[in-house]
Design an enzyme around this catalytic site. Structure first.
Site, PDB file in Angstrom:
ATOM      1  N   VAL A 276       6.209   6.033   1.875  1.00  0.00           N
ATOM      2  CA  VAL A 276       4.932   6.546   2.384  1.00  0.00           C
ATOM      3  C   VAL A 276       4.353   5.558   3.393  1.00  0.00           C
ATOM      4  O   VAL A 276       4.027   4.425   3.043  1.00  0.00           O
ATOM      5  CB  VAL A 276       3.935   6.769   1.229  1.00  0.00           C
TER       6      VAL A 276
ATOM      7  N   VAL B 221       1.692   5.328   7.066  1.00  0.00           N
ATOM      8  CA  VAL B 221       0.826   5.910   8.087  1.00  0.00           C
ATOM      9  C   VAL B 221       0.616   4.836   9.151  1.00  0.00           C
ATOM     10  O   VAL B 221       0.279   3.690   8.830  1.00  0.00           O
ATOM     11  CB  VAL B 221      -0.536   6.369   7.516  1.00  0.00           C
TER      12      VAL B 221
ATOM     13  N   ARG C  97      -7.302   6.403   8.331  1.00  0.00           N
ATOM     14  CA  ARG C  97      -8.633   6.941   8.035  1.00  0.00           C
ATOM     15  C   ARG C  97      -8.942   8.231   8.793  1.00  0.00           C
ATOM     16  O   ARG C  97     -10.067   8.497   9.188  1.00  0.00           O
ATOM     17  CB  ARG C  97      -9.717   5.887   8.309  1.00  0.00           C
TER      18      ARG C  97
ATOM     19  N   GLY D 102      -7.431  11.168   7.370  1.00  0.00           N
ATOM     20  CA  GLY D 102      -7.034  12.183   6.408  1.00  0.00           C
ATOM     21  C   GLY D 102      -5.552  12.493   6.394  1.00  0.00           C
ATOM     22  O   GLY D 102      -5.124  13.428   5.710  1.00  0.00           O
TER      23      GLY D 102
ATOM     24  N   ALA E 117      -2.885  10.594   5.230  1.00  0.00           N
ATOM     25  CA  ALA E 117      -2.253  10.300   3.941  1.00  0.00           C
ATOM     26  C   ALA E 117      -2.662  11.321   2.884  1.00  0.00           C
ATOM     27  O   ALA E 117      -1.828  11.763   2.078  1.00  0.00           O
ATOM     28  CB  ALA E 117      -2.619   8.890   3.481  1.00  0.00           C
ATOM     29  N   ARG E 118      -3.924  11.699   2.874  1.00  0.00           N
ATOM     30  CA  ARG E 118      -4.384  12.677   1.882  1.00  0.00           C
ATOM     31  C   ARG E 118      -3.647  14.006   2.054  1.00  0.00           C
ATOM     32  O   ARG E 118      -3.151  14.572   1.087  1.00  0.00           O
ATOM     33  CB  ARG E 118      -5.896  12.886   1.989  1.00  0.00           C
TER      34      ARG E 118
ATOM     35  N   THR F 127       3.218  -0.292  -3.219  1.00  0.00           N
ATOM     36  CA  THR F 127       2.959  -1.593  -2.621  1.00  0.00           C
ATOM     37  C   THR F 127       1.465  -1.894  -2.625  1.00  0.00           C
ATOM     38  O   THR F 127       1.063  -3.056  -2.702  1.00  0.00           O
ATOM     39  CB  THR F 127       3.482  -1.646  -1.176  1.00  0.00           C
TER      40      THR F 127
ATOM     41  N   TYR G  25      -3.361   5.251  -4.757  1.00  0.00           N
ATOM     42  CA  TYR G  25      -2.824   6.479  -5.344  1.00  0.00           C
ATOM     43  C   TYR G  25      -3.646   7.075  -6.483  1.00  0.00           C
ATOM     44  O   TYR G  25      -3.411   8.206  -6.887  1.00  0.00           O
ATOM     45  CB  TYR G  25      -1.376   6.237  -5.779  1.00  0.00           C
TER      46      TYR G  25
ATOM     47  N   TYR H  31      11.570   2.313  -6.352  1.00  0.00           N
ATOM     48  CA  TYR H  31      12.064   3.518  -5.661  1.00  0.00           C
ATOM     49  C   TYR H  31      11.001   4.043  -4.713  1.00  0.00           C
ATOM     50  O   TYR H  31       9.873   3.571  -4.691  1.00  0.00           O
ATOM     51  CB  TYR H  31      12.495   4.582  -6.664  1.00  0.00           C
TER      52      TYR H  31
END
Length: 432
Positions: A110, A112, A118, A120, A122-123, A146, A151, A432
Site C-alpha cells: 500500500v 500513496v 490527504r 482521500g 488511501a481511503r 509499516t 489502518y 506480507y
C-alpha cells in the site's frame, strides 16, 4: 476446494466512482505487460526504496505472481503511466485456533505518492479492497503494517504481536536439554526448499500465520533475482529417522574493532519439533566467535527464555505485527475452535457496516461455535477492532475491558476469556 484467485475479483465500483470524481483512474495492472515496470517503481518509491534494475524488476514479477495489482493514475501528472498509489492483494489461508484455517484477503504494497496525500486516495483504495473482498465471500482481511496509525480507521486491529530478540551469548549460556539428531550446513538452494517445506508443515500450529511464497523463500535464502546475497548461510536439523524438522537462515557480521566478536543475525528459524527448536537455537548461541545473536520476528512466548541460564542476557522488544479486519462475523466465529463452552450476545459496532450488529455466539462442549444475528440486548459491546484483536486468542478480552475498549459485565468477559483462549500461541512468522 481451490482458493479463490484474487485476480478474478472485480474492482469495487464505489471506490472507482470516488476516485473518478477526483480526476483519477482506478484500474488493475497486468504483471505480464510493460505496465508492471512503472507500477513496481512506484511501489518501491512509496517505501523509500531505490530505483529497481531490470533483474530486480523480474524478481518482483516472481514475488508478486498470482496477486491482484491495483494502481491509481493521474493523467495530469508528469508521469501519467506511473501510478500515484498502489496496492496488491491475494487470497491466502490464515491459521486459526484449533489448527484450522480460513481464507483471508491479504493486503500488501500500500503506497500513496507524497504528491497526492490527504486527498482521500488511501481511503478510497482500502475501502475498495474491503468491499471487493466481502463481495467475493471472503470473511476477513489481513495485513502487516509499516505505519500502525493508518489502518484502525478501516477496522483493522493488531491481533498478533512479535518479539525481537538481542542475546549476549557470553552471558546466556545454554542450559536447555540436548536433542538427538544432527544439525547440517546446506547450500542456499536447499535452504530455500527446506524453509518452505518446514514452514508449510508447521504453520497450522501458529494461529495468525500464513503460507509463504516462492519469492519470499528465495529472498530469505539470499537467492532473489537482483538481490543475490552470498552472505546468507543455512543449516537444517535432521531427526534420527533422517527427516528434516527445522531450518535456519542467518548471516554473520564482524565487529570492526574485534574480529573475535561477531553478530549472528537470524533471518528465519522455523521448526516443527521441540528437538529441532532446541538444536537450532543452541547452534546459534554456541556458534564460534559470535558474541551477539539477533532474532527479529519471534513469538512472544519463546521457549528459549527457559533454555538460557541468564534470562537478562536477552533484550526482548515486543510490538504489533499481524492486523486483522473482520468482514463476516458468523463465518469467522464459526471457523475457529474454542477452549470452553460459551453463550453470549456480542454487540459489534462497525462504521463501514460489514460486521455491525448483535451476534449470538454459542460454543458447545467440544469447542465448536455457531454465530447468528439476534435481536437482543448484548452481553458485551465492542467495535469490530476489538473483535479482531481477540479472535486468535493473543489478546485477552479482560485486558481490553480494563482498557475501556470493551463494555459488559465481569462475568461475561471472563466467559469470553476462557472460551477464546488458544492452546497454541498466536505467531505470524513473516511479513506480507
Amino acid at each position: 476446494m481451490a482458493p479463490l484467485d484474487a485476480q478474478t475479483v472485480p474492482l469495487d465500483p464505489g471506490a472507482g466512482g470516488v476516485l473518478a470524481a477526483a480526476g483519477l483512474r482506478y484500474r488493475t495492472v497486468d504483471i505480464a505487460t510493460s505496465d508492471f515496470v512503472p507500477f513496481i517503481k512506484a511501489a518501491n518509491r512509496g517505501f523509500l526504496g531505490e530505483e529497481p534494475n531490470d533483474e530486480q524488476i523480474e524478481g518482483s514479477r516472481e514475488r508478486l505472481a498470482g496477486r491482484r495489482l491495483t494502481g491509481i493514475f493521474d493523467a495530469t501528472s508528469a508521469e501519467p503511466a506511473t501510478p500515484i498509489a498502489t496496492v496488491d492483494s491475494w487470497v491466502t489461508d490464515l491459521s486459526l485456533p484449533g489448527r484450522r484455517t480460513i481464507p483471508m484477503w491479504a493486503i500488501s504494497g500500500v503506497t500513496v505518492s507524497p504528491t497526492h496525500r490527504r486527498k482521500g486516495v488511501a481511503r478510497a483504495m482500502l475501502e475498495g479492497e474491503l468491499r471487493a473482498a466481502a463481495g467475493a465471500g471472503i470473511a476477513l482481511a489481513g495485513l502487516t503494517v509499516t505505519e500502525a496509525t493508518i489502518y484502525g480507521r478501516f477496522g483493522f486491529a493488531p491481533a498478533v504481536s512479535a518479539a525481537d530478540w538481542v542475546i549476549d551469548t557470553r552471558r546466556a549460556r545454554w542450559v536447555g536439554p540436548a536433542a538427538p539428531g544432527r544439525v547440517h550446513a546446506v547450500d542456499r538452494e536447499r535452504l530455500r526448499s527446506e524453509l518452505a517445506s518446514v514452514h508449510d508443515r508447521a504453520r497450522l500450529a501458529r494461529p495468525g500465520d500464513v503460507p509463504g511464497w516462492t519469492g519470499l523463500w528465495r529472498r530469505i535464502a539470499g537467492l532473489a533475482p537482483g538481490n543475490d546475497d552470498r552472505k546468507v548461510r543455512g543449516v537444517i536439523y535432521v531427526d534420527e529417522s533422517g527427516a528434516t524438522r527445522g531450518a535456519m537462515a542467518y548471516t554473520i557480521g564482524e565487529e570492526p574493532a574485534d574480529f573475535t566478536r561477531h553478530d549472528l543475525a537470524i533471518a528465519m528459524l522455523v521448526t516443527e519439533s521441540e528437538d529441532a527448536y532446541r538444536s537450532l537455537w543452541r547452534f546459534a548461541l554456541e556458534h564460534d566467535l559470535v558474541s551477539t545473536v539477533r532474532a527479529p520476528l519471534r513469538s512472544v512466548d519463546e521457549p528459549l527464555r527457559w533454555m538460557i541460564e541468564d534470562q537478562r542476557a536477552a533484550t526482548v522488544t515486543v510490538s504489533d505485527h499481524g492486523w486483522l479486519r473482520i468482514l463476516d462475523v458468523p463465518a469467522v466465529l464459526t471457523a475457529r475452535a474454542y477452549s470452553a463452552p460459551l453463550s453470549l450476545a456480542l454487540g459489534i459496532t462497525d462504521d463501514l457496516g460489514f460486521a455491525h450488529g448483535v451476534w449470538h455466539l454459542d460454543v458447545d462442549d467440544d469447542g465448536h461455535g455457531t454465530a447468528e444475528p439476534i435481536d437482543a440486548v448484548p452481553d458485551l459491546t465492542m467495535t469490530v477492532r476489538e473483535l479482531g484483536s481477540v479472535l486468535l486468542g493473543g489478546v485477552r478480552p479482560a485486558t481490553l475491558r480494563a482498557a475501556g475498549r470493551m463494555q459488559g459485565s465481569a462475568d461475561a468477559v471472563t466467559a469470553l476469556d476462557r472460551s477464546f483462549a488458544s492452546v497454541d500461541t498466536p505467531y505470524l512468522s513473516i511479513w506480507y
